[in-house]
Design a protein around this motif. Sequence first.
Motif, PDB file in Angstrom:
ATOM      1  N   LEU A  70       0.828  -1.201   0.000  1.00  0.00           N
ATOM      2  CA  LEU A  70       0.000   0.000   0.000  1.00  0.00           C
ATOM      3  C   LEU A  70       0.863   1.252   0.000  1.00  0.00           C
ATOM      4  O   LEU A  70       0.570   2.231  -0.686  1.00  0.00           O
ATOM      5  CB  LEU A  70      -0.928   0.012   1.219  1.00  0.00           C
ATOM      6  N   GLU A  71       1.927   1.230   0.767  1.00  0.00           N
ATOM      7  CA  GLU A  71       2.827   2.370   0.795  1.00  0.00           C
ATOM      8  C   GLU A  71       3.482   2.569  -0.571  1.00  0.00           C
ATOM      9  O   GLU A  71       3.633   3.691  -1.061  1.00  0.00           O
ATOM     10  CB  GLU A  71       3.900   2.162   1.859  1.00  0.00           C
ATOM     11  N   ARG A  72       3.876   1.458  -1.205  1.00  0.00           N
ATOM     12  CA  ARG A  72       4.540   1.570  -2.509  1.00  0.00           C
ATOM     13  C   ARG A  72       3.594   2.077  -3.579  1.00  0.00           C
ATOM     14  O   ARG A  72       3.977   2.839  -4.459  1.00  0.00           O
ATOM     15  CB  ARG A  72       5.099   0.203  -2.919  1.00  0.00           C
ATOM     16  N   LEU A  73       2.320   1.662  -3.510  1.00  0.00           N
ATOM     17  CA  LEU A  73       1.344   2.122  -4.490  1.00  0.00           C
ATOM     18  C   LEU A  73       0.805   3.501  -4.166  1.00  0.00           C
ATOM     19  O   LEU A  73       0.174   4.134  -5.011  1.00  0.00           O
ATOM     20  CB  LEU A  73       0.166   1.134  -4.568  1.00  0.00           C
ATOM     21  N   GLY A  74       1.043   3.979  -2.958  1.00  0.00           N
ATOM     22  CA  GLY A  74       0.567   5.296  -2.589  1.00  0.00           C
ATOM     23  C   GLY A  74      -0.931   5.352  -2.343  1.00  0.00           C
ATOM     24  O   GLY A  74      -1.578   6.364  -2.621  1.00  0.00           O
ATOM     25  N   ILE A  75      -1.511   4.260  -1.817  1.00  0.00           N
ATOM     26  CA  ILE A  75      -2.944   4.217  -1.536  1.00  0.00           C
ATOM     27  C   ILE A  75      -3.145   4.226  -0.016  1.00  0.00           C
ATOM     28  O   ILE A  75      -2.682   3.305   0.660  1.00  0.00           O
ATOM     29  CB  ILE A  75      -3.605   2.956  -2.125  1.00  0.00           C
ATOM     30  N   PRO A  76      -3.800   5.237   0.550  1.00  0.00           N
ATOM     31  CA  PRO A  76      -4.075   5.236   1.992  1.00  0.00           C
ATOM     32  C   PRO A  76      -4.896   4.019   2.383  1.00  0.00           C
ATOM     33  O   PRO A  76      -5.745   3.559   1.614  1.00  0.00           O
ATOM     34  CB  PRO A  76      -4.875   6.536   2.201  1.00  0.00           C
ATOM     35  N   PRO A  77      -4.672   3.446   3.580  1.00  0.00           N
ATOM     36  CA  PRO A  77      -5.399   2.246   3.998  1.00  0.00           C
ATOM     37  C   PRO A  77      -6.914   2.378   3.913  1.00  0.00           C
ATOM     38  O   PRO A  77      -7.592   1.450   3.484  1.00  0.00           O
ATOM     39  CB  PRO A  77      -4.929   2.051   5.447  1.00  0.00           C
ATOM     40  N   ARG A  78      -7.479   3.528   4.329  1.00  0.00           N
ATOM     41  CA  ARG A  78      -8.934   3.665   4.290  1.00  0.00           C
ATOM     42  C   ARG A  78      -9.446   3.648   2.850  1.00  0.00           C
ATOM     43  O   ARG A  78     -10.543   3.165   2.579  1.00  0.00           O
ATOM     44  CB  ARG A  78      -9.369   4.957   4.989  1.00  0.00           C
ATOM     45  N   HIS A  79      -8.643   4.139   1.886  1.00  0.00           N
ATOM     46  CA  HIS A  79      -9.036   4.093   0.485  1.00  0.00           C
ATOM     47  C   HIS A  79      -8.949   2.671  -0.042  1.00  0.00           C
ATOM     48  O   HIS A  79      -9.779   2.234  -0.848  1.00  0.00           O
ATOM     49  CB  HIS A  79      -8.150   5.024  -0.350  1.00  0.00           C
TER      50      HIS A  79
ATOM     51  N   GLY B 154     -17.118   6.655 -13.504  1.00  0.00           N
ATOM     52  CA  GLY B 154     -16.213   6.356 -12.395  1.00  0.00           C
ATOM     53  C   GLY B 154     -14.975   7.211 -12.339  1.00  0.00           C
ATOM     54  O   GLY B 154     -14.087   6.949 -11.521  1.00  0.00           O
ATOM     55  N   ILE B 155     -14.869   8.250 -13.185  1.00  0.00           N
ATOM     56  CA  ILE B 155     -13.662   9.071 -13.206  1.00  0.00           C
ATOM     57  C   ILE B 155     -13.445   9.757 -11.856  1.00  0.00           C
ATOM     58  O   ILE B 155     -12.311   9.938 -11.417  1.00  0.00           O
ATOM     59  CB  ILE B 155     -13.734  10.123 -14.347  1.00  0.00           C
ATOM     60  N   ARG B 156     -14.528  10.106 -11.159  1.00  0.00           N
ATOM     61  CA  ARG B 156     -14.389  10.767  -9.858  1.00  0.00           C
ATOM     62  C   ARG B 156     -13.731   9.829  -8.850  1.00  0.00           C
ATOM     63  O   ARG B 156     -12.840  10.234  -8.087  1.00  0.00           O
ATOM     64  CB  ARG B 156     -15.754  11.217  -9.345  1.00  0.00           C
ATOM     65  N   ASP B 157     -14.160   8.547  -8.839  1.00  0.00           N
ATOM     66  CA  ASP B 157     -13.545   7.592  -7.924  1.00  0.00           C
ATOM     67  C   ASP B 157     -12.106   7.289  -8.316  1.00  0.00           C
ATOM     68  O   ASP B 157     -11.257   7.044  -7.454  1.00  0.00           O
ATOM     69  CB  ASP B 157     -14.371   6.302  -7.885  1.00  0.00           C
ATOM     70  N   CYS B 158     -11.818   7.275  -9.615  1.00  0.00           N
ATOM     71  CA  CYS B 158     -10.432   7.081 -10.061  1.00  0.00           C
ATOM     72  C   CYS B 158      -9.554   8.210  -9.551  1.00  0.00           C
ATOM     73  O   CYS B 158      -8.427   7.987  -9.090  1.00  0.00           O
ATOM     74  CB  CYS B 158     -10.372   7.027 -11.593  1.00  0.00           C
ATOM     75  N   ARG B 159     -10.069   9.436  -9.617  1.00  0.00           N
ATOM     76  CA  ARG B 159      -9.321  10.597  -9.147  1.00  0.00           C
ATOM     77  C   ARG B 159      -9.153  10.543  -7.630  1.00  0.00           C
ATOM     78  O   ARG B 159      -8.093  10.893  -7.094  1.00  0.00           O
ATOM     79  CB  ARG B 159     -10.038  11.881  -9.546  1.00  0.00           C
ATOM     80  N   CYS B 160     -10.199  10.074  -6.948  1.00  0.00           N
ATOM     81  CA  CYS B 160     -10.189  10.109  -5.483  1.00  0.00           C
ATOM     82  C   CYS B 160      -9.366   8.982  -4.875  1.00  0.00           C
ATOM     83  O   CYS B 160      -8.652   9.197  -3.897  1.00  0.00           O
ATOM     84  CB  CYS B 160     -11.635  10.022  -4.991  1.00  0.00           C
ATOM     85  N   TYR B 161      -9.450   7.773  -5.461  1.00  0.00           N
ATOM     86  CA  TYR B 161      -8.871   6.604  -4.796  1.00  0.00           C
ATOM     87  C   TYR B 161      -7.637   6.006  -5.475  1.00  0.00           C
ATOM     88  O   TYR B 161      -6.933   5.215  -4.866  1.00  0.00           O
ATOM     89  CB  TYR B 161      -9.942   5.511  -4.653  1.00  0.00           C
ATOM     90  N   LEU B 162      -7.391   6.374  -6.732  1.00  0.00           N
ATOM     91  CA  LEU B 162      -6.294   5.727  -7.455  1.00  0.00           C
ATOM     92  C   LEU B 162      -5.266   6.697  -8.018  1.00  0.00           C
ATOM     93  O   LEU B 162      -4.359   6.276  -8.727  1.00  0.00           O
ATOM     94  CB  LEU B 162      -6.856   4.874  -8.601  1.00  0.00           C
ATOM     95  N   SER B 163      -5.380   7.974  -7.725  1.00  0.00           N
ATOM     96  CA  SER B 163      -4.454   8.966  -8.265  1.00  0.00           C
ATOM     97  C   SER B 163      -3.341   9.259  -7.281  1.00  0.00           C
ATOM     98  O   SER B 163      -3.409   8.909  -6.090  1.00  0.00           O
ATOM     99  CB  SER B 163      -5.200  10.253  -8.620  1.00  0.00           C
ATOM    100  N   ALA B 164      -2.304   9.951  -7.773  1.00  0.00           N
ATOM    101  CA  ALA B 164      -1.122  10.238  -6.945  1.00  0.00           C
ATOM    102  C   ALA B 164      -1.469  11.150  -5.768  1.00  0.00           C
ATOM    103  O   ALA B 164      -0.865  11.065  -4.706  1.00  0.00           O
ATOM    104  CB  ALA B 164      -0.039  10.875  -7.802  1.00  0.00           C
ATOM    105  N   THR B 165      -2.463  12.032  -5.956  1.00  0.00           N
ATOM    106  CA  THR B 165      -2.885  12.925  -4.883  1.00  0.00           C
ATOM    107  C   THR B 165      -4.353  12.633  -4.570  1.00  0.00           C
ATOM    108  O   THR B 165      -5.247  13.348  -5.017  1.00  0.00           O
ATOM    109  CB  THR B 165      -2.724  14.395  -5.293  1.00  0.00           C
ATOM    110  N   PRO B 166      -4.640  11.540  -3.838  1.00  0.00           N
ATOM    111  CA  PRO B 166      -6.020  11.140  -3.567  1.00  0.00           C
ATOM    112  C   PRO B 166      -6.747  12.154  -2.711  1.00  0.00           C
ATOM    113  O   PRO B 166      -6.136  12.933  -1.985  1.00  0.00           O
ATOM    114  CB  PRO B 166      -5.859   9.805  -2.838  1.00  0.00           C
ATOM    115  N   CYS B 167      -8.069  12.117  -2.764  1.00  0.00           N
ATOM    116  CA  CYS B 167      -8.876  13.063  -1.983  1.00  0.00           C
ATOM    117  C   CYS B 167      -8.975  12.609  -0.532  1.00  0.00           C
ATOM    118  O   CYS B 167      -8.692  11.478  -0.207  1.00  0.00           O
ATOM    119  CB  CYS B 167     -10.263  13.172  -2.601  1.00  0.00           C
TER     120      CYS B 167
END
Length: 225
Positions: free
Chosen positions: A167-176, A212-225
Amino acid sequence: MAQRYLNGDTLDPYKLKAIEDVASIWRERLMDISWFMRCLNESVARQANTEDKCTGRFWEGRFKSQALLDEKALAACMAYVDLNPIRANMAKTPEDSDHTSIQQRIRASILDEQPKELLPLVGGERLNMPKGLPFRLDHYLELVDWSGRHLDPRKRGAIAENTPPILERLGIPPRHWLYLSRNFESRFKGLVGSAEAVRHACRRLNKRWVHGIRDCRCYLSATPC
């Protein structure tokens, strides 16, 4: 006419044209996943209805075909599918979940191997990287196990103290990640990946909008929401 053509018989031009037209349709169907699923669904439904002496669809809804554009989307989809038996209460642990790739990988890992039927997990990207998925096997197994424990309603919302390294390597917060492991199929319909990857694919495919572009931006992008 097709059999005669295959046997080398001489056919009139209009018959050859008819065969070419039919062959063109067959080629399109052979490359069409929707047509494949239609044929598969029909045959399974007929067999199941005969056994159960009933009528109707075998599956509740239509299949979904999603394009995974980067390794974040790939990891989320793999874990979501591997956790299906646990989510459906058909298995208690990944190693007990029959007909899953995670079970095959676990059984092979006990013998210090990787299953020949599956693309191997080879670790992060590097020079002279062998063919395979860009995750370490131990990280992926730990990730799926950790995600599965958080599917338990009694523990929903809790975060494990030791977050899996992947998760750290992919840059995805645990809650996401927990959101993705629970809602991947319902939230993403077509292109899946970071917002940048989705936009690039849209330009290449001449698509102006994708679900689903909003979820892609929020959960899978380099700067998640």
